[in-house]
Design a protein around this motif. Structure first.
Motif, PDB file in Angstrom:
ATOM      1  N   ALA A   1       3.872  64.186   5.227  1.00  0.00           N
ATOM      2  CA  ALA A   1       4.841  63.863   6.275  1.00  0.00           C
ATOM      3  C   ALA A   1       5.824  62.801   5.787  1.00  0.00           C
ATOM      4  O   ALA A   1       5.621  62.168   4.745  1.00  0.00           O
ATOM      5  N   MET A   2       6.861  62.619   6.587  1.00  0.00           N
ATOM      6  CA  MET A   2       7.793  61.511   6.426  1.00  0.00           C
ATOM      7  C   MET A   2       7.951  60.896   7.810  1.00  0.00           C
ATOM      8  O   MET A   2       8.223  61.607   8.778  1.00  0.00           O
ATOM      9  N   LEU A   3       7.736  59.617   7.903  1.00  0.00           N
ATOM     10  CA  LEU A   3       7.827  58.906   9.175  1.00  0.00           C
ATOM     11  C   LEU A   3       9.014  57.971   9.165  1.00  0.00           C
ATOM     12  O   LEU A   3       9.412  57.458   8.115  1.00  0.00           O
ATOM     13  N   LEU A   4       9.555  57.718  10.344  1.00  0.00           N
ATOM     14  CA  LEU A   4      10.615  56.728  10.473  1.00  0.00           C
ATOM     15  C   LEU A   4      10.560  56.117  11.854  1.00  0.00           C
ATOM     16  O   LEU A   4       9.958  56.665  12.776  1.00  0.00           O
ATOM     17  N   GLU A   5      11.197  54.992  11.963  1.00  0.00           N
ATOM     18  CA  GLU A   5      11.316  54.297  13.242  1.00  0.00           C
ATOM     19  C   GLU A   5      12.793  53.985  13.452  1.00  0.00           C
ATOM     20  O   GLU A   5      13.500  53.613  12.513  1.00  0.00           O
ATOM     21  N   THR A   6      13.252  54.167  14.678  1.00  0.00           N
ATOM     22  CA  THR A   6      14.599  53.748  15.029  1.00  0.00           C
ATOM     23  C   THR A   6      14.601  53.289  16.478  1.00  0.00           C
ATOM     24  O   THR A   6      13.716  53.632  17.254  1.00  0.00           O
ATOM     25  N   SER A   7      15.589  52.531  16.813  1.00  0.00           N
ATOM     26  CA  SER A   7      15.697  51.986  18.165  1.00  0.00           C
ATOM     27  C   SER A   7      15.921  53.099  19.183  1.00  0.00           C
ATOM     28  O   SER A   7      16.605  54.090  18.910  1.00  0.00           O
ATOM     29  N   ILE A   8      15.371  52.916  20.353  1.00  0.00           N
ATOM     30  CA  ILE A   8      15.601  53.854  21.453  1.00  0.00           C
ATOM     31  C   ILE A   8      17.096  53.945  21.755  1.00  0.00           C
ATOM     32  O   ILE A   8      17.607  54.993  22.123  1.00  0.00           O
ATOM     33  N   ASN A   9      17.813  52.843  21.559  1.00  0.00           N
ATOM     34  CA  ASN A   9      19.244  52.780  21.864  1.00  0.00           C
ATOM     35  C   ASN A   9      20.135  53.332  20.750  1.00  0.00           C
ATOM     36  O   ASN A   9      21.345  53.389  20.914  1.00  0.00           O
ATOM     37  N   ASN A  10      19.560  53.709  19.615  1.00  0.00           N
ATOM     38  CA  ASN A  10      20.340  54.240  18.498  1.00  0.00           C
ATOM     39  C   ASN A  10      20.629  55.720  18.754  1.00  0.00           C
ATOM     40  O   ASN A  10      19.984  56.600  18.202  1.00  0.00           O
ATOM     41  N   SER A  11      21.608  55.986  19.589  1.00  0.00           N
ATOM     42  CA  SER A  11      21.894  57.370  19.991  1.00  0.00           C
ATOM     43  C   SER A  11      22.327  58.230  18.813  1.00  0.00           C
ATOM     44  O   SER A  11      21.931  59.399  18.721  1.00  0.00           O
TER      45      SER A  11
ATOM     46  N   GLY B   1      21.536  57.806  15.552  1.00  0.00           N
ATOM     47  CA  GLY B   1      20.359  58.042  14.721  1.00  0.00           C
ATOM     48  C   GLY B   1      19.386  59.001  15.371  1.00  0.00           C
ATOM     49  O   GLY B   1      18.872  59.915  14.729  1.00  0.00           O
ATOM     50  N   ASN B   2      19.117  58.805  16.655  1.00  0.00           N
ATOM     51  CA  ASN B   2      18.183  59.694  17.349  1.00  0.00           C
ATOM     52  C   ASN B   2      18.679  61.131  17.342  1.00  0.00           C
ATOM     53  O   ASN B   2      17.897  62.065  17.167  1.00  0.00           O
ATOM     54  N   SER B   3      19.962  61.329  17.504  1.00  0.00           N
ATOM     55  CA  SER B   3      20.534  62.672  17.451  1.00  0.00           C
ATOM     56  C   SER B   3      20.422  63.251  16.043  1.00  0.00           C
ATOM     57  O   SER B   3      20.037  64.409  15.866  1.00  0.00           O
ATOM     58  N   LEU B   4      20.748  62.437  15.041  1.00  0.00           N
ATOM     59  CA  LEU B   4      20.673  62.874  13.650  1.00  0.00           C
ATOM     60  C   LEU B   4      19.266  63.315  13.287  1.00  0.00           C
ATOM     61  O   LEU B   4      19.074  64.373  12.684  1.00  0.00           O
ATOM     62  N   TYR B   5      18.274  62.517  13.650  1.00  0.00           N
ATOM     63  CA  TYR B   5      16.901  62.836  13.253  1.00  0.00           C
ATOM     64  C   TYR B   5      16.410  64.122  13.918  1.00  0.00           C
ATOM     65  O   TYR B   5      15.746  64.933  13.280  1.00  0.00           O
ATOM     66  N   LYS B   6      16.779  64.331  15.165  1.00  0.00           N
ATOM     67  CA  LYS B   6      16.411  65.593  15.818  1.00  0.00           C
ATOM     68  C   LYS B   6      17.093  66.780  15.140  1.00  0.00           C
ATOM     69  O   LYS B   6      16.485  67.827  14.930  1.00  0.00           O
ATOM     70  N   GLN B   7      18.375  66.608  14.791  1.00  0.00           N
ATOM     71  CA  GLN B   7      19.125  67.686  14.126  1.00  0.00           C
ATOM     72  C   GLN B   7      18.538  68.048  12.771  1.00  0.00           C
ATOM     73  O   GLN B   7      18.701  69.175  12.310  1.00  0.00           O
ATOM     74  N   THR B   8      17.891  67.091  12.128  1.00  0.00           N
ATOM     75  CA  THR B   8      17.378  67.330  10.772  1.00  0.00           C
ATOM     76  C   THR B   8      15.878  67.633  10.762  1.00  0.00           C
ATOM     77  O   THR B   8      15.234  67.569   9.717  1.00  0.00           O
ATOM     78  N   GLY B   9      15.323  67.970  11.928  1.00  0.00           N
ATOM     79  CA  GLY B   9      13.968  68.475  11.989  1.00  0.00           C
ATOM     80  C   GLY B   9      12.868  67.468  12.295  1.00  0.00           C
ATOM     81  O   GLY B   9      11.696  67.827  12.317  1.00  0.00           O
TER      82      GLY B   9
END
Length: 146
Positions: free
Chosen positions: A111-121, A123-131
């Motif tokens: 796996a690959m794990l990451l953490e980002t802020s709930i408010n980082n819209s 980043g959150n969008s990017l990570y969902k788009q990339t699987g």
């Protein structure tokens, strides 16, 4: 073009890493940034990829290795991802994430794990788009020395 950072290409990374730290409200310090990154490279403590637009370094990703006792395999922590503001929205972050996925495949990681802020819209969008999948089955805790 994406390259793994070595001591020979470290100078290209330092200004980007310093800008990344400033984005997170840390004081600029090119010498400490260089020393920190050089140590990670020399001690094989992280893998860093840098992306270029023509001959200009425009972004980077830094991954740290860890291990899963339950899965009996390595996993990678995507700790730092940064693209210079003027180059955002041009696909460089996605290229860096894809290169990170390739590292996972090459090292037989689970796996690959990451953490980002709930408010980082963005980043959150990017990570969902990339699987990446947002986990809701665990709590994240931190103990700090300060």
């Amino acid at each position: 073009m994406i390259k793994q950072v070595t001591l020979e290409t470290l100078q290209d990374l330092i200004p980007l890493f310093d800008a990344y730290r400033q984005f997170y409200d840390k004081d600029s310090n090119l010498k400490l940034a260089k020393d920190f990154l050089k140590s990670r490279i020399i001690n094989n403590e992280s893998v860093i990829y840098i992306v270029y637009n023509e001959d200009k370094a425009v972004g980077f990703v830094q991954l740290y290795p860890s291990f899963s006792s339950t899965r009996l395999k390595r996993f990678w922590i995507l700790n730092d991802l940064f693209v210079s503001p003027v180059f955002r929205g041009k696909g460089f972050s996605k290229q860096l994430i894809e290169e990170s996925k390739n590292l996972c495949r090459k090292t037989d990681a689970c796996a690959m794990l990451l953490e980002t802020s709930i408010n980082n819209s963005i980043g959150n969008s990017l990570y969902k788009q990339t699987g990446f999948e947002l986990r809701d089955d665990a709590n994240f805790y931190e103990w700090s020395t300060k």
